[in-house]
Structures are given as structure tokens and as C-alpha cells.
Design an enzyme around this catalytic site. Structure first.
Site, short mmCIF file in Angstrom:
data_model
loop_
_atom_site.label_atom_id
_atom_site.label_comp_id
_atom_site.label_asym_id
_atom_site.label_seq_id
_atom_site.Cartn_x
_atom_site.Cartn_y
_atom_site.Cartn_z
N HIS A 180 0.82 -1.22 0.00
CA HIS A 180 0.00 0.00 0.00
C HIS A 180 0.85 1.27 0.00
O HIS A 180 0.36 2.34 0.33
CB HIS A 180 -0.96 0.01 1.20
CG HIS A 180 -2.07 -1.00 1.08
ND1 HIS A 180 -2.87 -1.39 2.12
CD2 HIS A 180 -2.52 -1.69 -0.01
CE1 HIS A 180 -3.77 -2.28 1.70
NE2 HIS A 180 -3.56 -2.49 0.41
N ALA B 56 -0.31 -8.73 19.06
CA ALA B 56 0.81 -9.22 18.25
C ALA B 56 2.15 -9.07 18.98
O ALA B 56 3.02 -9.94 18.88
CB ALA B 56 0.85 -8.46 16.92
#
Ligand code: OAD
Length: 239
Positions: A109, A223
Site C-alpha cells: 500500500h 501481536a
């Protein structure tokens, strides 16, 4: 699962940078709560109100100087170090994977660090203080300097490096997604391509994402807490 000797692809999203203090997009306090995609993340917005779009990304570019990689980034760098064949694909436009030690990062992106000339398409790293102001900047490549734009893939534009990404995903034996809500395509479909080609699919995410059903193995949590433990397991022959 022991991953040494396997072809591994990792896809990361905003959740991996959340513990560094960068807001995600779709959580309760996410960026898309305060801004609309149509106003700041489309080519039409850049046409209609480039000042608003430019200031939005300049603020995010300045933030790169205030944030640090977290244990999720360093764990993924350790995984790359420990494996012979790892492709790290990220939807994130920050530079925290690189600063956390990852050597090869595929930014599908785009990237905040670089700015792109609207005329030539050339992009270059522009992160000096003079590059972080709210006024528009011009390129260094054209005879008559042209306005630069954020080097970001906006909604309606083609993500970058897709050929390289599909080749790696189709060939991988393990496909890991960390910190992504599975809302944005084509990134959200990569897990299905990997699965259809026989890969084991692994999820590390705070909450079940949109494409939850596509994963063989699910680890729900942060995470930055889960990945350091999992990476140790994945690199250990006892697992
Ligand atoms: P989202 O904001 O859509 O999703 C972030 C995901 O991370 C959510 O599922 C959260 O549950 C999870 N999450 C949050 N904190 C976490 C943590 N500490 N540990 C693990 N998981 C956590 O972000 P993306 O899926 O990356 O595109 O969004 C994809 C794309 O949409 C972005 O690249 C951006 C955006 O619009 C463009 O700007 C082109």
C-alpha cells in the site's frame, strides 16, 4: 509448527504497529472514526481538496519520528533471520518493520517515507524537517519541478508489487497474517489463494477478522505479546 526449511509468507496490517502507538483504521479508536476514506484516501479527494489530503499524510509522516518498533516487529525480523525463505508483505505504510530489523519488506500500500512526483512517477525518500511541512512540496526530478503526492495506494488504485506478491503466495507452504481486519482487497484474499495452493494458514490478531474462516490456526491476542513466543516456537525443532 516447525518452519525451518519451509517457504513462508507473512502479511501484516495495522494491528502490528498498534503497540507502537500508531492508530489502526477500523478499531473503535481507529483513524477511519475521525476521517472519512472518501476525504483523505482516494484520488478524487486529492483532486478536489489536495490540501486536506496532504496535511493528513504530512501529520502521519511526522509521526514516524515519534514512534519505535515494538516486539511484534522485532519478532518478525527474527523469523526472517531464522528462515531461508520468508517474504514479508505489509499493508502498513510506516517504516517500523525496517527499523525493527526486517531486511526485505514488500509495501503493497505504499510508504510514508517516500513522496512521488505526479509528473514522472519517480519516488524518493523525503524525511528531512523541510519535507514535513504542511505546504505542498515539489519534486527534484523534473526540469520544471512538479508537485509531489503521498506515495500511498489510495482506494481505487492498484496495490504495488502484486506480481511478486502472487508468486510468493502461490508458492508458500505457510501463510501467516498478523494484525489485519481482512476488510481490504486484494490483501484480504491472499489467505484464500495460499490455502487453495495447500499452505497452512495462521492468524495472529486481537479479534477475529472478516476472513476468520480461512485460517487453519488462530492465535487471538496482541501481536507484540504473541509473536515473540510464537516465533521462538516456529524456529525451534522441539515444536
Ligand atoms: P484495520 O484497522 O482494518 O485492522 C486492524 C486489525 O488489527 C483489527 O482486526 C484489530 O483487531 C487488530 N489489532 C489491533 N491491535 C492489535 C494488536 N496489538 N495486536 C494484534 N492485532 C491487533 O487495519 P488493516 O487490516 O491493516 O489501506 O487495514 C487494511 C488497509 O485499510 C490499510 O492498509 C489501509 C486501510 O484503509 C490504505 O490506506 C490503502
Amino acid at each position: 509448527m516447525f518452519m525451518k526449511g519451509k517457504r513462508v509468507v507473512v502479511l501484516t496490517g495495522a494491528g502490528v504497529s498498534a503497540e507502537s502507538g500508531i492508530r489502526t483504521f477500523r478499531d473503535n479508536d481507529g483513524l477511519w472514526e475521525d476521517y472519512s476514506i472518501e476525504d483523505v484516501a482516494t484520488p478524487q479527494a486529492w483532486q478536489a481538496n489536495p490540501g486536506r489530503v496532504w496535511e493528513f499524510y504530512q501529520a502521519r509522516r511526522r509521526q514516524l519520528h515519534e514512534v519505535e518498533p515494538n516486539p511484534a516487529h522485532t519478532a518478525l525480523a527474527a523469523l526472517e533471520e531464522g528462515l531461508d525463505d520468508l517474504t514479508l508483505i505489509t499493508q502498513n505504510v510506516d517504516n517500523l518493520h525496517e527499523r525493527g530489523g526486517s531486511r526485505q519488506v514488500v509495501h503493497m500500500h505504499g510508504q510514508l517515507e517516500t513522496l512521488r512526483c505526479e509528473n514522472s512517477g519517480r519516488h524518493e525518500v523525503r524525511m528531512n524537517d523541510a519535507d514535513l511541512i504542511d505546504e505542498f512540496l515539489v519534486c527534484t526530478c523534473c526540469a520544471e519541478p512538479q508537485r509531489v503526492r503521498p506515495d500511498i495506494v489510495w482506494f481505487g488504485e492498484m496495490p504495488m508489487h502484486m506480481e511478486e506478491i502472487y508468486t510468493a503466495v502461490e508458492a508458500c507452504e505457510v501463510f501467516i497474517v498478523a494484525g489485519s481486519s481482512g476488510h481490504v482487497y486484494p490483501a484480504a484474499n491472499l489467505v484464500n489463494i495460499a490455502h487453495a495452493n495447500g499452505a497452512r494458514t495462521v492468524l495472529v490478531n486481537a479479534e477475529p477478522p472478516q476472513n476468520f474462516e480461512s485460517f487453519d490456526e488462530v492465535h487471538l491476542g496482541k501481536a507484540g505479546e504473541l509473536l515473540p513466543v510464537l516465533v521462538k516456537e516456529w524456529l525451534s525443532s522441539d515444536a
